[in-house]
Design a protein around this motif. Sequence first.
Motif, mmCIF file in Angstrom:
data_model
loop_
_atom_site.group_PDB
_atom_site.id
_atom_site.type_symbol
_atom_site.label_atom_id
_atom_site.label_comp_id
_atom_site.label_asym_id
_atom_site.label_seq_id
_atom_site.Cartn_x
_atom_site.Cartn_y
_atom_site.Cartn_z
ATOM 1 N N ARG A 112 0.761 -1.272 -0.098
ATOM 2 C CA ARG A 112 0.104 -0.004 0.106
ATOM 3 C C ARG A 112 0.881 1.210 -0.091
ATOM 4 N NH1 ARG A 112 -2.466 4.091 3.407
ATOM 5 N NH2 ARG A 112 -1.265 2.826 5.160
ATOM 6 N N MET A 113 1.778 1.215 0.872
ATOM 7 C CA MET A 113 2.873 2.449 0.953
ATOM 8 C C MET A 113 3.593 2.594 -0.237
ATOM 9 S SD MET A 113 1.901 3.729 3.877
ATOM 10 C CE MET A 113 2.855 5.205 3.683
ATOM 11 N N TRP A 114 3.995 1.698 -0.836
ATOM 12 C CA TRP A 114 4.837 1.586 -2.201
ATOM 13 C C TRP A 114 3.870 2.097 -3.310
ATOM 14 C CZ3 TRP A 114 9.675 -1.681 -3.464
ATOM 15 C CH2 TRP A 114 10.592 -1.460 -2.428
ATOM 16 N N ALA A 115 2.693 1.699 -3.428
ATOM 17 C CA ALA A 115 1.843 2.053 -4.376
ATOM 18 C C ALA A 115 1.432 3.461 -4.578
ATOM 19 C CB ALA A 115 0.660 1.149 -4.315
ATOM 20 N N LEU A 116 1.534 4.146 -3.257
ATOM 21 C CA LEU A 116 1.199 5.554 -3.296
ATOM 22 C C LEU A 116 1.991 6.466 -4.249
ATOM 23 C CD1 LEU A 116 0.308 5.798 0.570
ATOM 24 C CD2 LEU A 116 -1.231 5.852 -1.247
ATOM 25 N N ARG A 117 3.152 6.197 -4.486
ATOM 26 C CA ARG A 117 3.912 6.996 -5.028
ATOM 27 C C ARG A 117 4.768 5.905 -6.203
ATOM 28 N NH1 ARG A 117 6.439 11.914 -5.214
ATOM 29 N NH2 ARG A 117 8.556 12.286 -5.963
ATOM 30 N N SER A 118 3.985 5.348 -7.110
ATOM 31 C CA SER A 118 4.595 4.511 -8.222
ATOM 32 C C SER A 118 4.184 4.793 -9.330
ATOM 33 C CB SER A 118 4.085 3.136 -7.896
ATOM 34 O OG SER A 118 2.546 3.070 -7.946
ATOM 35 N N VAL A 119 4.984 4.372 -10.375
ATOM 36 C CA VAL A 119 4.720 4.644 -12.047
ATOM 37 C C VAL A 119 5.367 3.440 -12.819
ATOM 38 C CG1 VAL A 119 5.443 5.967 -13.941
ATOM 39 C CG2 VAL A 119 5.399 7.170 -11.731
ATOM 40 N N ALA A 120 4.370 3.239 -13.600
ATOM 41 C CA ALA A 120 4.449 1.707 -14.389
ATOM 42 C C ALA A 120 5.268 2.317 -15.791
ATOM 43 C CB ALA A 120 3.155 1.260 -14.860
ATOM 44 N N VAL A 121 6.380 1.442 -15.864
ATOM 45 C CA VAL A 121 7.099 1.415 -16.950
ATOM 46 C C VAL A 121 7.053 0.215 -18.042
ATOM 47 C CG1 VAL A 121 9.248 2.035 -18.000
ATOM 48 C CG2 VAL A 121 8.661 3.201 -16.015
ATOM 49 N N VAL A 122 6.417 -0.001 -18.989
ATOM 50 C CA VAL A 122 5.891 -1.047 -19.908
ATOM 51 C C VAL A 122 6.389 -0.981 -21.064
ATOM 52 C CG1 VAL A 122 4.251 -1.899 -18.279
ATOM 53 C CG2 VAL A 122 3.638 -0.379 -20.177
ATOM 54 N N GLY A 123 6.498 -1.954 -21.883
ATOM 55 C CA GLY A 123 6.946 -1.904 -23.403
ATOM 56 C C GLY A 123 6.950 -3.263 -23.875
ATOM 57 N N ILE A 223 -1.528 -3.210 -12.948
ATOM 58 C CA ILE A 223 -0.441 -2.500 -13.101
ATOM 59 C C ILE A 223 -0.808 -1.200 -13.461
ATOM 60 C CG2 ILE A 223 1.475 -1.785 -14.766
ATOM 61 C CD1 ILE A 223 2.194 -5.055 -15.121
ATOM 62 N N ALA A 224 -2.009 -1.086 -14.154
ATOM 63 C CA ALA A 224 -2.570 0.343 -14.453
ATOM 64 C C ALA A 224 -3.197 0.770 -13.445
ATOM 65 C CB ALA A 224 -3.473 0.059 -15.486
ATOM 66 N N ALA A 225 -4.052 -0.066 -12.513
ATOM 67 C CA ALA A 225 -4.721 0.472 -11.310
ATOM 68 C C ALA A 225 -3.754 0.892 -10.027
ATOM 69 C CB ALA A 225 -5.804 -0.523 -10.858
ATOM 70 N N LEU A 226 -2.598 0.129 -10.220
ATOM 71 C CA LEU A 226 -2.005 0.247 -8.903
ATOM 72 C C LEU A 226 -1.059 1.565 -8.881
ATOM 73 C CD1 LEU A 226 -1.180 -1.786 -6.481
ATOM 74 C CD2 LEU A 226 0.765 -2.623 -7.880
ATOM 75 N N LEU A 242 0.116 -1.578 -24.481
ATOM 76 C CA LEU A 242 -0.897 -0.643 -25.148
ATOM 77 C C LEU A 242 -2.148 -0.979 -24.153
ATOM 78 C CD1 LEU A 242 -0.274 -0.220 -29.027
ATOM 79 C CD2 LEU A 242 0.481 1.155 -27.139
ATOM 80 N N VAL A 243 -2.282 -2.187 -23.953
ATOM 81 C CA VAL A 243 -3.480 -2.660 -23.006
ATOM 82 C C VAL A 243 -3.392 -2.004 -21.695
ATOM 83 C CG1 VAL A 243 -4.698 -4.570 -21.918
ATOM 84 C CG2 VAL A 243 -3.847 -4.615 -24.380
ATOM 85 N N THR A 244 -2.279 -1.920 -21.265
ATOM 86 C CA THR A 244 -1.917 -1.407 -19.875
ATOM 87 C C THR A 244 -2.284 0.208 -19.944
ATOM 88 O OG1 THR A 244 -0.252 -3.008 -19.679
ATOM 89 C CG2 THR A 244 -0.193 -1.220 -18.156
ATOM 90 N N ALA A 245 -1.663 0.752 -20.937
ATOM 91 C CA ALA A 245 -1.691 2.240 -21.063
ATOM 92 C C ALA A 245 -3.461 2.597 -21.361
ATOM 93 C CB ALA A 245 -1.044 2.731 -22.186
ATOM 94 N N ARG A 246 -3.925 1.933 -21.993
ATOM 95 C CA ARG A 246 -5.482 2.168 -22.303
ATOM 96 C C ARG A 246 -6.337 1.862 -20.955
ATOM 97 N NH1 ARG A 246 -4.377 -0.199 -28.169
ATOM 98 N NH2 ARG A 246 -3.883 1.907 -29.286
ATOM 99 N N ALA A 247 -5.803 0.861 -20.330
ATOM 100 C CA ALA A 247 -6.586 0.611 -18.913
ATOM 101 C C ALA A 247 -6.323 1.703 -18.017
ATOM 102 C CB ALA A 247 -6.111 -0.614 -18.268
ATOM 103 N N ALA A 248 -5.125 2.396 -18.182
ATOM 104 C CA ALA A 248 -4.793 3.644 -17.127
ATOM 105 C C ALA A 248 -5.714 4.825 -17.525
ATOM 106 C CB ALA A 248 -3.342 4.150 -17.376
ATOM 107 N N GLN A 249 -5.930 4.916 -18.919
ATOM 108 C CA GLN A 249 -6.666 5.966 -19.552
ATOM 109 C C GLN A 249 -8.053 5.885 -18.911
ATOM 110 O OE1 GLN A 249 -5.708 5.576 -23.550
ATOM 111 N NE2 GLN A 249 -4.644 7.840 -23.386
ATOM 112 N N ARG A 250 -8.583 4.506 -18.986
ATOM 113 C CA ARG A 250 -10.168 4.340 -18.495
ATOM 114 C C ARG A 250 -10.127 4.727 -17.110
ATOM 115 N NH1 ARG A 250 -9.459 -0.053 -22.068
ATOM 116 N NH2 ARG A 250 -9.099 -1.594 -20.227
ATOM 117 N N LEU A 251 -9.066 4.331 -16.360
ATOM 118 C CA LEU A 251 -9.240 4.402 -14.844
ATOM 119 C C LEU A 251 -8.908 5.576 -14.387
ATOM 120 C CD1 LEU A 251 -7.246 1.088 -13.904
ATOM 121 C CD2 LEU A 251 -9.910 1.589 -13.576
#
Length: 375
Positions: A112-123, A223-226, A242-251
């Motif tokens: 929980r604490m780590w997710a508060l300031r997290s960024v996903a890097v995917v590709g 990954i997107a929601a976290l 791209l699925v991850t990025a689009r999920a991030a946009q929807r959320l």
Amino acid sequence: MTDGERLARVVLARVLEPGDEIGGRWVRELGAEEVARRLTRGGDRLPGVSETRWKGLRGRAALARPERDLTQARDAGARYVCPGDGEWPAQLDTLGDGRPIGLWVRGRPSLRMWALRSVAVVGARACSEYGAHMAATLGAGLAERGWVVVSGGAYGVDGAAHRGALGAGGATVAVLACGVDRPYPRGHTQLIGRIAEQGLVVGELPPGDHPTPSRFLQRNRVIAALTRGTVVVEAAYRSGALVTARAAQRLGRFAMGVPGPATSALSAGVHELLRGGAVLVTDAAEIGELVGEIGELAPGRHGPVLPRDLLEPGTARVLSALPGRGVAGADRIALGAGTTEDDAVGRLYELRALGFVERHGDGWKLTRQGDDLQS
């Protein structure tokens, strides 16, 4: 979270596939214990599934051994975190009925604490040298700025992002599409082990479970929601990143893309994502400015300041009026600069003192420094 509720969720982790919104609705409406009871001990078929599907789910439930799964997880240094636990990241609740039933977490820090300031890097898995370099650079830069780097532990961009964060002494989380005790891909066994020691390895699947194509795609929603935002470094048109990025946009999270050559098929998906509203980023500072708090600004970008940029406008006009080659008189220079001859002469002497021009008899010409500025 009672022991009965936790055991029921461990059973459901064996029965329901990640992202099963019908099962998620059952849990929300009836509670995990009641759903697990109906699946394991018999009862009326729950709504939303066929009789065939219900029998399949009951067959899975008959094989569930929650105590064994918890013991196997403990032996691997993992724990089971459920909604309602203090360690549960509340942002996962934005997935609605598709949120995880629970998460297996391997590693010491608080998810929980780590997710508060997290960024996903995917590709891309089969990324280019450029993609690997950018992912590692972003991972290191984000870690140095206090961000937790989240990725999927895969080959290519994912692995490079994890290694960049680890190399900078920072925090990183690998979200797997299999049991957290079963590193996948096998070639990343050492990397995932290192992540578990220095960071966190997370997954929805119980110990020993294997990945499938659908589980990879469902993993991406976690990954997107976290995280606060998802950065895509190289992705073809058909890419799980791209699925991850689009999920991030929807959320309602940030979706970002790192541009590449216009001729590269590996960057075509990223460029399409950017055309669709994602934000172009090129370094960790720009990512931090977008997803961080007020005041986390990236440095301004500008070209080099040239000596000519510091000249007073009238003097700059006189300098521009000199010919690129040869000598010109003060009267001709004044005409080109739109000023008087006396004013032009005064400014020419100023330019000579600065090294831009030199006098040749009654005329003036550019020095090598001034000539470079004209070219």
